[in-house]
Design a protein around this motif. Structure first.
Motif, mmCIF file in Angstrom:
data_model
loop_
_atom_site.group_PDB
_atom_site.id
_atom_site.type_symbol
_atom_site.label_atom_id
_atom_site.label_comp_id
_atom_site.label_asym_id
_atom_site.label_seq_id
_atom_site.Cartn_x
_atom_site.Cartn_y
_atom_site.Cartn_z
ATOM 1 N N VAL A 1 50.708 32.730 42.009
ATOM 2 C CA VAL A 1 49.267 32.746 41.766
ATOM 3 C C VAL A 1 48.620 33.009 43.123
ATOM 4 C CG1 VAL A 1 47.277 31.418 40.982
ATOM 5 C CG2 VAL A 1 49.506 31.131 39.847
ATOM 6 N N LEU A 2 47.865 34.088 43.218
ATOM 7 C CA LEU A 2 47.389 34.580 44.512
ATOM 8 C C LEU A 2 45.977 34.107 44.830
ATOM 9 C CD1 LEU A 2 48.585 38.309 44.402
ATOM 10 C CD2 LEU A 2 49.664 36.402 45.616
ATOM 11 N N SER A 3 45.807 33.641 46.058
ATOM 12 C CA SER A 3 44.474 33.358 46.596
ATOM 13 C C SER A 3 44.361 34.019 47.963
ATOM 14 C CB SER A 3 44.238 31.847 46.713
ATOM 15 O OG SER A 3 45.299 31.210 47.407
ATOM 16 N N ALA A 4 43.151 34.380 48.336
ATOM 17 C CA ALA A 4 42.938 35.061 49.609
ATOM 18 C C ALA A 4 42.986 34.078 50.774
ATOM 19 C CB ALA A 4 41.587 35.789 49.599
ATOM 20 N N VAL A 5 43.438 34.559 51.914
ATOM 21 C CA VAL A 5 43.349 33.744 53.126
ATOM 22 C C VAL A 5 41.871 33.531 53.466
ATOM 23 C CG1 VAL A 5 45.570 34.472 54.053
ATOM 24 C CG2 VAL A 5 43.527 35.798 54.585
ATOM 25 N N ASN A 6 41.626 32.606 54.379
ATOM 26 C CA ASN A 6 40.253 32.170 54.620
ATOM 27 C C ASN A 6 39.479 33.081 55.568
ATOM 28 O OD1 ASN A 6 42.273 30.857 56.339
ATOM 29 N ND2 ASN A 6 40.566 29.880 57.388
ATOM 30 N N LEU A 7 39.368 34.341 55.190
ATOM 31 C CA LEU A 7 38.467 35.285 55.855
ATOM 32 C C LEU A 7 37.199 35.318 55.005
ATOM 33 C CD1 LEU A 7 38.619 37.185 58.366
ATOM 34 C CD2 LEU A 7 39.083 39.039 56.766
#
Length: 306
Positions: free
Chosen positions: A55-61
């Motif tokens: 399950v993909l989440s974006a890095v904190n950019l």
């Protein structure tokens, strides 16, 4: 048995290109984000063991840290659309994604939840961070987001960020403290009391909470103690089955989900193998291990187990 990693990261390449077009040196502030597994989907997929999904989440950019509210909202919408397209094109390895929100534009964030998360076949929740724009994530300005997600039944993925007021931040300990403090803020704000069905998945096995659970029991109220146990947690602590046993004992084994923080933690491809070995060494039955590897996520996301 398929293993489902509920907390794995990418940096959607079109979104990154947009951010770099606006701020060309942006990744110089975050050198760890230059990892090619974040942006090269073919390389990312090739790095996964057989029978593993993420399950993909974006890095904190996060756009709100760099741009005005309307622009931040537009960037989040485009990033979410890109992530949804990645999921739909790669269902065999990416069963779902987690949406970004512009935290400097709460009305737009609520609209994004309605338009891109509620009823979506690809984006199943949102990622929030322990602090946003210098405020605790439990600050009153952000509480409408919790209410909206409780209303639609979509989980929150809670990820740590540094508190910029502190001069001695470090990756070994600071993020675990920030997660612990954010969990305490959420409980203290009564968010679970207002929204009993709210689902929050906390990174890094619930940080300090399992180890200090008796301090919570004797220092805080019984209601607070019960609310701490409502969090879900992942297994992303780079191994350590005894610590995972503590997490399962406090939160309940049905609230522990396999998560790795890949591709970070252990080069070159992340800590999946190490964390999988740790789960298999936990003092729980094989049936409970299977629940951690996939069953708890399937139940939380409303899917049937095979």
């Amino acid at each position: 048995m398929t293993v489902i990693d509920v907390f794995a990261h990418i940096l959607p390449p079109k979104f990154l290109a947009q951010m770099q077009a606006l701020k060309p040196q942006i990744l110089d502030q975050f050198p760890y984000m230059k990892n090619p597994l974040l942006t090269d989907l073919a390389q990312h997929k090739a790095s996964l063991p057989a029978d593993h999904q993420q399950v993909l989440s974006a890095v904190n950019l996060n756009p709100e840290d760099f741009f005005a509210p309307e622009q931040a909202a537009d960037l989040c919408r485009q990033a979410n659309a890109e992530l949804a397209a990645i999921v739909r094109a790669n269902r065999d390895v990416f069963p779902a994604g987690v949406a970004m929100l512009p935290m400097n534009n709460v009305p737009a964030a609520l609209q994004i939840i309605d338009e891109q998360v509620a009823g979506s076949d690809a984006l199943v929740g949102v990622q929030l961070f322990t602090r946003a724009l210098g405020e605790s994530i439990a600050a009153p300005v952000y509480q409408p987001i919790f209410a909206k997600l409780a209303e639609i039944g979509a989980p929150i993925w809670l990820h740590p960020v540094f508190d910029d007021r502190k001069p001695d931040n470090n990756l070994s300990f600071s993020w675990e403290y920030e997660l612990t403090q954010a969990m305490n803020d959420i409980v203290a704000a009564g968010i679970f009391q207002q929204h009993p069905q709210l689902k929050i998945i906390v990174h890094h096995a619930g940080a300090m909470i399992p180890y200090f659970s008796q301090r919570i029991k004797y220092i805080q109220s019984a209601a607070n103690y019960a609310d701490f146990q409502k969090f879900y947690v992942d297994t992303a602590i780079l191994g350590n089955p005894q610590a995972l046993d503590l997490a399962a004992a406090f939160f309940g084994a049905d609230h522990v989900l396999f998560g790795t923080d890949s591709p970070f933690g252990i080069p070159p491809v992340g800590p999946t193998a190490v964390i999988e070995t740790a789960v298999k060494a936990m003092a729980v039955s094989p049936a409970v291990q299977q629940q951690i590897f996939s069953g708890n996520w399937l139940r939380l996301s409303g899917q049937k187990e095979a």
